[in-house]
Design an enzyme around this catalytic site. Sequence first.
Site, PDB file in Angstrom:
ATOM      1  N   SER A   1       0.832  -1.216   0.000  1.00 18.54           N
ATOM      2  CA  SER A   1       0.000   0.000   0.000  1.00 18.54           C
ATOM      3  C   SER A   1       0.861   1.259   0.000  1.00 18.54           C
ATOM      4  CB  SER A   1      -0.928  -0.001   1.216  1.00 18.54           C
ATOM      5  OG  SER A   1      -0.201  -0.212   2.408  1.00 18.54           O
TER       6      SER A   1
ATOM      7  N   ASN B   1      -2.149  -2.708  13.161  1.00 19.87           N
ATOM      8  CA  ASN B   1      -3.608  -2.527  13.081  1.00 19.87           C
ATOM      9  C   ASN B   1      -4.083  -1.302  13.855  1.00 19.87           C
ATOM     10  OD1 ASN B   1      -3.374  -4.854  11.687  1.00 19.87           O
ATOM     11  ND2 ASN B   1      -4.351  -6.177  13.217  1.00 19.87           N
TER      12      ASN B   1
ATOM     13  N   THR C   1     -40.558  25.745  -9.818  1.00 14.07           N
ATOM     14  CA  THR C   1     -40.795  24.390  -9.322  1.00 14.07           C
ATOM     15  C   THR C   1     -41.036  23.578 -10.585  1.00 14.07           C
ATOM     16  OG1 THR C   1     -43.178  24.693  -9.108  1.00 14.07           O
ATOM     17  CG2 THR C   1     -41.867  25.212  -7.155  1.00 14.07           C
ATOM     18  N   HIS C   2     -40.581  22.331 -10.606  1.00 11.68           N
ATOM     19  CA  HIS C   2     -40.648  21.492 -11.821  1.00 11.68           C
ATOM     20  C   HIS C   2     -39.930  22.157 -13.003  1.00 11.68           C
ATOM     21  CE1 HIS C   2     -43.952  19.357  -9.704  1.00 11.68           C
ATOM     22  NE2 HIS C   2     -44.295  20.582  -9.340  1.00 11.68           N
TER      23      HIS C   2
ATOM     24  N   SER D   1     -14.131  26.285 -27.129  1.00  9.56           N
ATOM     25  CA  SER D   1     -14.266  25.042 -27.882  1.00  9.56           C
ATOM     26  C   SER D   1     -13.147  24.986 -28.915  1.00  9.56           C
ATOM     27  CB  SER D   1     -15.632  25.030 -28.559  1.00  9.56           C
ATOM     28  OG  SER D   1     -15.592  24.281 -29.745  1.00  9.56           O
TER      29      SER D   1
ATOM     30  N   LYS E   1     -18.106  29.647 -28.728  1.00 10.39           N
ATOM     31  CA  LYS E   1     -18.467  29.009 -27.460  1.00 10.39           C
ATOM     32  C   LYS E   1     -17.680  29.530 -26.260  1.00 10.39           C
ATOM     33  CE  LYS E   1     -20.666  25.688 -26.781  1.00 10.39           C
ATOM     34  NZ  LYS E   1     -20.496  24.275 -27.082  1.00 10.39           N
TER      35      LYS E   1
ATOM     36  N   ASN F   1     -17.675  27.857 -22.488  1.00  3.94           N
ATOM     37  CA  ASN F   1     -18.288  26.708 -21.800  1.00  3.94           C
ATOM     38  C   ASN F   1     -18.126  26.768 -20.282  1.00  3.94           C
ATOM     39  OD1 ASN F   1     -19.065  25.572 -24.248  1.00  3.94           O
ATOM     40  ND2 ASN F   1     -17.099  24.508 -24.473  1.00  3.94           N
TER      41      ASN F   1
ATOM     42  N   GLU G   1     -19.518  22.083 -14.569  1.00  2.00           N
ATOM     43  CA  GLU G   1     -19.734  20.750 -15.154  1.00  2.00           C
ATOM     44  C   GLU G   1     -18.824  19.720 -14.505  1.00  2.00           C
ATOM     45  OE1 GLU G   1     -21.055  21.225 -19.723  1.00  2.00           O
ATOM     46  OE2 GLU G   1     -19.142  22.137 -19.236  1.00  2.00           O
TER      47      GLU G   1
ATOM     48  N   TYR H   1      -9.317  -7.151  12.520  1.00  3.96           N
ATOM     49  CA  TYR H   1      -8.690  -6.615  11.313  1.00  3.96           C
ATOM     50  C   TYR H   1      -8.708  -7.652  10.192  1.00  3.96           C
ATOM     51  CZ  TYR H   1      -5.388  -4.661   8.012  1.00  3.96           C
ATOM     52  OH  TYR H   1      -4.814  -4.168   6.867  1.00  3.96           O
TER      53      TYR H   1
ATOM     54  N   LYS I   1      -8.276   3.350   2.052  1.00  2.10           N
ATOM     55  CA  LYS I   1      -7.493   4.587   1.929  1.00  2.10           C
ATOM     56  C   LYS I   1      -7.680   5.357   0.633  1.00  2.10           C
ATOM     57  CE  LYS I   1      -4.413   2.698   5.120  1.00  2.10           C
ATOM     58  NZ  LYS I   1      -5.368   1.561   5.114  1.00  2.10           N
TER      59      LYS I   1
HETATM   60  N1  ARG Z   1      -1.201  -1.472   5.207  1.00  2.00           N
HETATM   61  C1  ARG Z   1      -2.129  -2.012   6.140  1.00  2.00           C
HETATM   62  C2  ARG Z   1      -3.489  -1.302   5.991  1.00  2.00           C
HETATM   63  O1  ARG Z   1      -3.523  -0.285   5.400  1.00  2.00           O
HETATM   64  C3  ARG Z   1      -1.617  -1.789   7.523  1.00  2.00           C
HETATM   65  C4  ARG Z   1      -2.152  -2.767   8.513  1.00  2.00           C
HETATM   66  C5  ARG Z   1      -1.608  -4.114   8.225  1.00  2.00           C
HETATM   67  N2  ARG Z   1      -2.009  -5.056   9.189  1.00  2.00           N
HETATM   68  C6  ARG Z   1      -1.946  -6.378   8.980  1.00  2.00           C
HETATM   69  N3  ARG Z   1      -2.354  -7.124   9.934  1.00  2.00           N
HETATM   70  N4  ARG Z   1      -1.496  -6.877   7.860  1.00  2.00           N
HETATM   71  O2  ARG Z   1      -4.494  -1.768   6.422  1.00  2.00           O
END
Ligand code: ARG
Length: 463
Positions: free
Chosen positions: A26, A113, A158-159, A280, A286, A288, A293, A320, A328
């Site tokens: 990660s 964790n 409205t509408h 454009s 144009k 825009n 948007e 966990y 994330k």
């Molecule tokens: N990179 C892990 C996460 O974002 C960290 C926690 C990892 N814990 C584990 N028991 N493998 O969740």
Amino acid sequence: MTQTQQTWSQRFESALHPTITRFNASINFDIELIEYDLTGSIAHAKMLAKCGIISSQEGEQLVTGLEQIRQEYRQGKFNPDVDSEDVHFAVEHRLVEIIGDVGKKIHTGRSRNDQVGTDTRLYLRSQIELIRQQLREFQTVLLDIAEKHVETLIPGYTHLQRAQPLSLAHHLLAYFHMMQRDWERLGDVYTRVNISPLGCGALAGTTFPIDRHYSAQLLHFEKVYDNSLDGVSDRDFVIEFLSAASLIMVHLSRLSEEVILWSSEEFGFVTLKDSCATGSSIMPQKKNPDVPELVRGKTGRVFGHLQAMLVMMKGLPLAYNKDLQEDKEGLFDGVNTVKACLSAMTILLGEGLEFCDRRLAEAVESDFSNATDVADYLAARGVPFREAYNLVGKVVKTSIAAGKLLKDLSLSEWKQLHPKFENDIYEAISPRQVVAARNSYGGTGFEQVALALQAARSQMEVN
Ligand code: ARG
């Protein structure tokens, strides 16, 4: 074998497949958490020393090493790669490189964790503060424009059919209030982000005599999780945040839709300034409305992250599970999207568009949005409202057929319709009067709008 695998590899005989190494890692996205990871680890080290689990000298060495990593990172010199798996391992390895074996003590009495939970909460806490500040800036811009346009009239719909004219300030204040709820909602979410899981360990707590309240206090958490299993596996706060973020996007998207409509030739209520409009590649005429948007378009991303998070969580047994690593990217993107949209919309409203007073004035003069006021005129003079309503319905029909507006009827035509009509009907159905007369609490009448503006200004003073 990678650095990380060396950490846990004593139990393993061979190395992880390189593709699986990348799949599992990660670090490419959780590097975003590094400053919070360092801050969390520093608090943990201080707590370990205070509780006598490590010596105070060791505690100081850990803190110094962690601060050095912070400097290296800020100077662009700390760039861990996929071999580190995640930001937590990356920091721990670098710490051992810098201060030697003492660095290996940092992970006493905690787990990744509770560590990742702590980091995510610290990150989100500061992001919520930033977003609330941005909401305030956006509200300020809305109020500044509204103050200039108390007496500017705009058709109300409205509408998407012309309904009754409004003070433009009243229309803008509606968005002020949506943003006010968003601001309050984020404050409420904050209270549940602001709880420390640090020291919950892998899932069951720890055998060391740690002081969770002390590390929580160092990190300015309001309280600590009372149950270790809950502490490491709760992501409600991420879901709550994304839900609040989705509502902010709903509000920005509705406003965007209005700006897009208003800037069309058909409406012509606003013109976009060159600083906030795009051209454009083929049609030279144009201009825009890309900014609103894009805001409208990006809204779906945030809803998507909320949905993904709900689905990711729903089948997880305690405690966990690696699925949680998936929290994330959606969270970070949700935060970044809301921030980007808020700043773009603040610029767009603040300096990127101009209301066309002439078009707005023409618009409110040229429709039947004063029809309710004719019915109210009669009702106020004793005619039952439904009867009055039906009479006006008829006169609208015949006027449309005759290509006239209500203001074009002669007094004798009015009198023919009902003897209660007098000369003051013309004043009663002028758009200005139509708006001014709606002076009920929370209505668009100018007096109410002036009071609403004052109240809004004082709401902004609350922090
Ligand atoms: N990179 C892990 C996460 O974002 C960290 C926690 C990892 N814990 C584990 N028991 N493998 O969740």
